[in-house]
Design a protein around this motif. Structure first.
Motif, PDB file in Angstrom:
ATOM      1  N   LEU A 128       0.819  -1.216   0.000  1.00  0.00           N
ATOM      2  CA  LEU A 128       0.000   0.000   0.000  1.00  0.00           C
ATOM      3  C   LEU A 128       0.854   1.268   0.000  1.00  0.00           C
ATOM      4  CD1 LEU A 128      -2.785  -0.974   2.554  1.00  0.00           C
ATOM      5  CD2 LEU A 128      -2.887  -1.059   0.059  1.00  0.00           C
ATOM      6  N   MET A 129       2.149   1.105   0.230  1.00  0.00           N
ATOM      7  CA  MET A 129       3.033   2.274   0.293  1.00  0.00           C
ATOM      8  C   MET A 129       3.384   2.731  -1.117  1.00  0.00           C
ATOM      9  SD  MET A 129       5.480   1.330   3.523  1.00  0.00           S
ATOM     10  CE  MET A 129       4.841   1.302   5.196  1.00  0.00           C
ATOM     11  N   SER A 130       2.388   3.260  -1.791  1.00  0.00           N
ATOM     12  CA  SER A 130       2.522   3.564  -3.211  1.00  0.00           C
ATOM     13  C   SER A 130       3.049   4.970  -3.485  1.00  0.00           C
ATOM     14  CB  SER A 130       1.159   3.404  -3.901  1.00  0.00           C
ATOM     15  OG  SER A 130       0.182   4.205  -3.255  1.00  0.00           O
ATOM     16  N   SER A 131       2.999   5.839  -2.507  1.00  0.00           N
ATOM     17  CA  SER A 131       3.461   7.215  -2.707  1.00  0.00           C
ATOM     18  C   SER A 131       3.883   7.791  -1.365  1.00  0.00           C
ATOM     19  CB  SER A 131       2.345   8.083  -3.299  1.00  0.00           C
ATOM     20  OG  SER A 131       1.305   8.273  -2.352  1.00  0.00           O
ATOM     21  N   GLN A 132       4.639   8.894  -1.407  1.00  0.00           N
ATOM     22  CA  GLN A 132       5.078   9.529  -0.173  1.00  0.00           C
ATOM     23  C   GLN A 132       3.891  10.021   0.641  1.00  0.00           C
ATOM     24  OE1 GLN A 132       8.392   9.643   0.950  1.00  0.00           O
ATOM     25  NE2 GLN A 132       7.294  10.175   2.823  1.00  0.00           N
ATOM     26  N   LEU A 133       2.843  10.499  -0.037  1.00  0.00           N
ATOM     27  CA  LEU A 133       1.662  10.996   0.672  1.00  0.00           C
ATOM     28  C   LEU A 133       0.992   9.876   1.454  1.00  0.00           C
ATOM     29  CD1 LEU A 133      -0.366  13.261   1.279  1.00  0.00           C
ATOM     30  CD2 LEU A 133      -1.589  12.598  -0.810  1.00  0.00           C
ATOM     31  N   VAL A 134       0.822   8.712   0.826  1.00  0.00           N
ATOM     32  CA  VAL A 134       0.195   7.569   1.499  1.00  0.00           C
ATOM     33  C   VAL A 134       1.051   7.120   2.677  1.00  0.00           C
ATOM     34  CG1 VAL A 134      -0.500   5.157   1.238  1.00  0.00           C
ATOM     35  CG2 VAL A 134      -1.040   6.808  -0.569  1.00  0.00           C
ATOM     36  N   ILE A 135       2.362   7.069   2.476  1.00  0.00           N
ATOM     37  CA  ILE A 135       3.278   6.681   3.558  1.00  0.00           C
ATOM     38  C   ILE A 135       3.174   7.666   4.719  1.00  0.00           C
ATOM     39  CG2 ILE A 135       5.713   6.452   4.198  1.00  0.00           C
ATOM     40  CD1 ILE A 135       6.201   5.449   1.304  1.00  0.00           C
ATOM     41  N   ASP A 136       3.163   8.957   4.397  1.00  0.00           N
ATOM     42  CA  ASP A 136       3.098   9.979   5.450  1.00  0.00           C
ATOM     43  C   ASP A 136       1.796   9.885   6.242  1.00  0.00           C
ATOM     44  OD1 ASP A 136       5.588  11.029   4.913  1.00  0.00           O
ATOM     45  OD2 ASP A 136       4.851  12.644   3.632  1.00  0.00           O
ATOM     46  N   ILE A 137       0.669   9.764   5.543  1.00  0.00           N
ATOM     47  CA  ILE A 137      -0.614   9.671   6.248  1.00  0.00           C
ATOM     48  C   ILE A 137      -0.652   8.406   7.106  1.00  0.00           C
ATOM     49  CG2 ILE A 137      -3.103   9.384   5.960  1.00  0.00           C
ATOM     50  CD1 ILE A 137      -2.907  11.169   3.476  1.00  0.00           C
ATOM     51  N   GLY A 138      -0.147   7.299   6.547  1.00  0.00           N
ATOM     52  CA  GLY A 138      -0.152   6.044   7.288  1.00  0.00           C
ATOM     53  C   GLY A 138       0.720   6.095   8.534  1.00  0.00           C
ATOM     54  N   LYS A 139       1.977   6.516   8.358  1.00  0.00           N
ATOM     55  CA  LYS A 139       2.911   6.502   9.494  1.00  0.00           C
ATOM     56  C   LYS A 139       2.582   7.572  10.519  1.00  0.00           C
ATOM     57  CE  LYS A 139       6.892   4.071   7.733  1.00  0.00           C
ATOM     58  NZ  LYS A 139       8.360   3.973   7.847  1.00  0.00           N
ATOM     59  N   CYS A 140       1.855   8.603  10.129  1.00  0.00           N
ATOM     60  CA  CYS A 140       1.391   9.607  11.095  1.00  0.00           C
ATOM     61  C   CYS A 140       0.178   9.092  11.877  1.00  0.00           C
ATOM     62  CB  CYS A 140       1.045  10.913  10.389  1.00  0.00           C
ATOM     63  SG  CYS A 140       2.493  11.853   9.853  1.00  0.00           S
ATOM     64  N   ASN A 141      -0.402   7.983  11.408  1.00  0.00           N
ATOM     65  CA  ASN A 141      -1.523   7.351  12.105  1.00  0.00           C
ATOM     66  C   ASN A 141      -1.098   6.070  12.818  1.00  0.00           C
ATOM     67  OD1 ASN A 141      -4.280   8.628  11.889  1.00  0.00           O
ATOM     68  ND2 ASN A 141      -3.582   8.836   9.773  1.00  0.00           N
ATOM     69  N   LYS A 142       0.193   6.033  13.203  1.00  0.00           N
ATOM     70  CA  LYS A 142       0.720   4.915  13.994  1.00  0.00           C
ATOM     71  C   LYS A 142       0.691   3.594  13.232  1.00  0.00           C
ATOM     72  CE  LYS A 142      -0.799   5.053  18.341  1.00  0.00           C
ATOM     73  NZ  LYS A 142      -1.657   5.342  19.528  1.00  0.00           N
ATOM     74  N   MET A 143       0.843   3.670  11.909  1.00  0.00           N
ATOM     75  CA  MET A 143       0.918   2.448  11.121  1.00  0.00           C
ATOM     76  C   MET A 143       2.369   1.987  10.996  1.00  0.00           C
ATOM     77  SD  MET A 143      -1.842   3.017   8.050  1.00  0.00           S
ATOM     78  CE  MET A 143      -3.594   3.138   8.397  1.00  0.00           C
ATOM     79  N   PHE A 144       2.553   0.674  11.040  1.00  0.00           N
ATOM     80  CA  PHE A 144       3.891   0.121  10.859  1.00  0.00           C
ATOM     81  C   PHE A 144       3.877  -0.883   9.705  1.00  0.00           C
ATOM     82  CE2 PHE A 144       1.774  -2.372  14.141  1.00  0.00           C
ATOM     83  CZ  PHE A 144       2.053  -3.693  13.806  1.00  0.00           C
TER      84      PHE A 144
END
Length: 373
Positions: A128-144
């Protein structure tokens, strides 16, 4: 210890602040802002997002609003039960059936916040880590990050052990809860089963005592039930195509599933936080081999989820339609059946498929939970 997990962990405080600024500056930000805060000027929203310095404020303010918008726009009734079985001061491993890429975990976080509980860390598929935006939103929501299994057995073992160690570290040392799906990927056929490989992975980080390995994680099975299955037509098409060849996702397909899940009307949605797995239940499996133990625990989790899964009129209608019966006619109205049949007719536009077979697959998505129940 935290440095050991730099490759998979969520953002730390410094990384979080920088990511918030990147999100606010992204080209997609105006679209995101207009959905979450339709009444506010874009620059006001941009300053708010760029100014967040901690996860708690971001989640309890903006992400809570995202979930409220989803509930307002696409869910007719959102209910949850079982929070009284848990303590806000304890950390748990929530093992959930998985029907929607984003909403299963996101709506649970929203409910936890409304009940005075902290949010959980969340598994985040590397696919799902398809773009920097998706990664940023995910990791800012405590996703690992969770790596999908590859062909190399040694790499798979190492990544599974790493993931197991991280989950135990989060629960035992960080005193945070974790959300994980009961299997790799979403359930697409309506049959929710816990992969015993997931249970094996939980145990890998403590191989001296298989009972304590799971006991100290405090497993809470979670059953999520959607009246209108998330991405139902997309799932039916994927299952249909998978009959003939290995299904390969198209570019942007996961993002399309995320957006469809957010926007598609879901009717009623219910979350059940089941009774946590107890020590006495685990101890009854003490004499089993490790493989038998993992299988037995997976079946125990399944029994909780299947018992708690809420069947809706659509499930009974699909079962009657699929098997040409009226066995469950008392569970739905004529209007509800007509609405469901109208949804089924939408499959007729896919005339490059065997439409009858496609319809049967679609009906199975809704009727299989009746069989499991």
């Amino acid at each position: 210890m935290e440095n050991k997990f730099d490759d998979i962990r969520p953002y730390n405080a410094e990384e979080f602040s920088e990511a918030m600024k990147r999100i606010a500056a992204s080209t997609s930000f105006p679209l995101l802002a207009s959905y979450v805060y339709p009444e506010e000027p874009i620059e006001v929203v941009r300053q708010r997002i760029a100014g967040y310095t901690n996860v708690h404020d971001f989640q309890t303010q903006t992400m809570a609003r995202v979930n409220e918008r989803v509930i307002e726009d696409s869910i007719s009734e959102f209910t949850c039960n079982g929070i009284s079985r848990l303590s806000p001061d304890a950390s748990y491993l929530y093992v959930s059936n998985h029907r929607d890429i984003m909403l299963d975990s996101s709506l649970l976080q929203y409910y936890l916040v409304t009940q005075g509980f902290d949010t959980t860390e969340i598994t985040f598929g590397a696919n799902l880590m398809s773009s920097q935006l998706v990664i940023d939103i995910g990791k800012c929501n405590k996703m690992f990050k969770v790596e999908r299994p590859g062909g190399n057995i040694k790499d798979f073992y190492r990544s599974s052990l790493h993931l197991s160690e991280y989950i135990r570290y989060v629960i035992r040392e960080k005193h945070q809860s974790v959300w994980i799906a009961q299997r790799n990927g979403r359930t697409k056929d309506g049959i929710d089963t816990t992969d015993q490989g997931i249970i094996k992975m939980f145990c890998m980080s403590r191989n001296d005592d298989k009972i304590q390995a799971l006991s100290e994680l405090r497993i809470v099975p979670v059953a999520v039930s959607y009246e209108w299955e998330s991405c139902d037509i997309l799932k039916a098409l994927e299952l249909y195509q998978s009959q003939f060849s290995k299904y390969v996702k198209k570019p942007g397909e996961d993002l399309n599933s995320i957006l469809t899940g957010l926007l598609q009307r879901k009717g009623r949605v219910h979350f059940e936080l089941c009774e946590p797995i107890r020590d006495d239940e685990l101890l009854q499996f003490e004499g089993l081999t490790n493989n038998e133990y993992h299988k037995a625990v997976a079946q125990l989790i399944d029994s909780r989820i299947h018992a708690a899964y809420r069947l809706w009129p659509n499930n009974y209608i699909a079962h009657d339609l699929r098997y040409g019966s009226r066995v469950f006619k008392s569970f739905y109205t004529t209007a509800e059946r007509e609405a469901f049949e109208k949804r089924v007719t939408q499959l007729e536009k896919y005339d490059d498929c065997d439409v009858d077979q496609l319809k049967d697959i679609f009906l199975g998505i809704y009727s299989n939970p009746v069989e499991r129940k």
